[in-house]
Design a protein around this motif. Structure first.
Motif, short mmCIF file in Angstrom:
data_model
loop_
_atom_site.label_atom_id
_atom_site.label_comp_id
_atom_site.label_asym_id
_atom_site.label_seq_id
_atom_site.Cartn_x
_atom_site.Cartn_y
_atom_site.Cartn_z
N ARG A 128 0.81 -1.22 0.00
CA ARG A 128 0.00 0.00 0.00
C ARG A 128 0.84 1.27 0.00
NH1 ARG A 128 -4.27 -1.84 4.50
NH2 ARG A 128 -2.51 -3.17 5.05
N ASP A 138 -3.33 -10.47 -7.09
CA ASP A 138 -3.96 -9.16 -6.90
C ASP A 138 -3.06 -8.19 -6.12
OD1 ASP A 138 -6.28 -9.52 -8.37
OD2 ASP A 138 -7.35 -10.44 -6.70
N HIS A 149 -1.66 -4.83 -4.89
CA HIS A 149 -2.46 -3.65 -4.58
C HIS A 149 -2.52 -2.70 -5.79
CE1 HIS A 149 -4.40 -0.52 -2.40
NE2 HIS A 149 -3.38 0.30 -2.56
N SER A 153 -17.29 -0.78 -6.61
CA SER A 153 -15.93 -0.52 -6.14
C SER A 153 -16.02 0.35 -4.89
CB SER A 153 -15.12 0.20 -7.22
OG SER A 153 -13.88 0.59 -6.67
N GLY A 182 -10.27 1.44 -6.99
CA GLY A 182 -10.58 0.04 -7.29
C GLY A 182 -11.45 -0.15 -8.52
N ARG A 218 -10.38 -2.85 -11.15
CA ARG A 218 -10.63 -4.22 -10.64
C ARG A 218 -12.13 -4.55 -10.72
NH1 ARG A 218 -8.51 -3.33 -5.99
NH2 ARG A 218 -6.41 -3.99 -6.55
N ASP A 225 -12.77 -5.70 -3.57
CA ASP A 225 -11.57 -4.96 -3.21
C ASP A 225 -10.41 -5.94 -3.09
OD1 ASP A 225 -10.07 -2.74 -2.59
OD2 ASP A 225 -11.20 -2.19 -0.80
N ASP A 226 -9.19 -5.41 -3.02
CA ASP A 226 -8.04 -6.30 -2.88
C ASP A 226 -7.78 -6.66 -1.42
OD1 ASP A 226 -7.25 -3.63 -2.42
OD2 ASP A 226 -5.16 -4.06 -2.91
#
Ligand code: R5P
Length: 311
Positions: free
Chosen positions: A93, A125, A127, A165, A170, A173, A217-218
């Protein structure tokens, strides 16, 4: 090919080895009295293609150090190629400088892995996709989306879905998941964060009324992002909110926060070894990703396509 594991997620390493019909490499990863890490590999790895499975989850510094020392031991034992299999890549992150005089720890960890002797990296995945570029060695970033999409189709496929998201970051993704769900519509939560670990939902972009919302989300860490988003979606008239999150970091009171939230269900993968509290929660379900990782490892070893796993 050999599969070796540190202590961070032995059940996942065993499941990957099981998928590949291989035994785990006989090795001891132990501590000296002062907590220094000691690794001893009890079988010959000279000339072998070795995959070390070690998500750098909590306790992140210990697990990262274990991984570095395992790689060092393998390099000194003349392994031909060492792949760091880091299903959850900790420190990701911090992937840019959010302010002056701050670190980019994702880059530092990439440097450490390379310097220790890793020849390749396999993760799930990441970040941010650009973390691949922090490495100058081949780095495969797998997506949990196909595993999640199959589960969503099986359980919620008959409902009027809306992929959500939980923040602007996000959206890519979420869009990729929506595409896999017959181009389901997309909604975005406008999240503002004042300080790390705390989030405040400001706005929902898109009409979620009557929809079965799938939040993607991751990472779920404190659970703040997700639980606030779930509440905001229900307040906007969503029929239900289910979350699919790749990495269940679930720090501190996250499990009880999820249990007491507006979420119908939280689905995580086992990229991080689930805690007893997570396993005991009837709102949390765990999707196994050993087949995905095992297949990717088999393809890397065979030098066949990994990307075609996601076609
Ligand atoms: C942030 O950009 C990540 O994708 C996650 O949304 C975040 O790490 C979740 O953190 P928490 O559960 O503490 O709100």
């Amino acid at each position: 090919m050999k599969i070796m594991s540190g202590n961070s997620n032995l059940p996942l390493a065993r499941a990957i080895a099981g998928y590949l019909e291989l035994p785990l490499t006989d090795a001891a990863v132990r501590r000296f009295a002062d907590e220094e890490i000691f690794v001893e590999i009890h079988e010959n790895v000279r000339g072998e293609d070795v995959f070390v499975v070690q998500p750098t989850s909590y306790p992140v510094n210990d697990n990262l150090m274990e991984l570095l020392i395992c790689i060092d031991a393998l390099r000194r034992a003349s392994a031909k190629r060492i792949t760091a299999v880091v299903p959850y890549f900790g420190y990701a992150r911090q992937d840019r400088k959010p302010g002056p005089r701050t670190p980019i720890s994702a880059k530092l960890v990439a440097n450490l892995l390379t310097e220790a002797g890793a020849d390749r990296v396999l993760s799930v995945d990441l970040h941010a996709g650009q973390i691949q570029g922090f490495f100058d060695i081949p780095t495969d970033n797998l997506f949990a989306a196909p595993v999640m999409a199959a589960d969503i189709q099986a359980r919620y496929g008959d409902q009027s879905l809306m992929v959500v998201s939980p923040d602007v970051g996000g959206v890519v993704r979420a869009r990729a998941l929506a595409k896999r769900l017959d181009n389901a519509p997309l909604s975005i939560v406008d999240k503002r964060r004042d300080k790390p670990g705390q989030s405040e939902v400001m706005n929902i972009i898109g009409d979620v009324k009557g929809r079965a919302c799938i939040l993607i989300d991751d990472i779920i860490d404190s659970g703040g992002t997700l639980c606030n988003a779930a509440q905001a979606l229900m307040d906007e008239g969503a029929a239900s909110v289910t979350a699919y999150i790749t990495h269940g970091v679930l720090s501190g009171a996250a499990v009880s926060r999820v249990t007491n939230s507006a979420l119908k269900e939280l689905v995580i993968t086992d990229s991080i070894m689930p805690t007893e509290a997570a396993k005991a929660s009837d709102k949390i379900r765990i999707l196994p990703i050993a087949p995905l990782l095992g297949e990717a490892i088999r393809r890397i070893a065979d030098e066949s396509s990994v990307s075609s796993l996601f076609d």
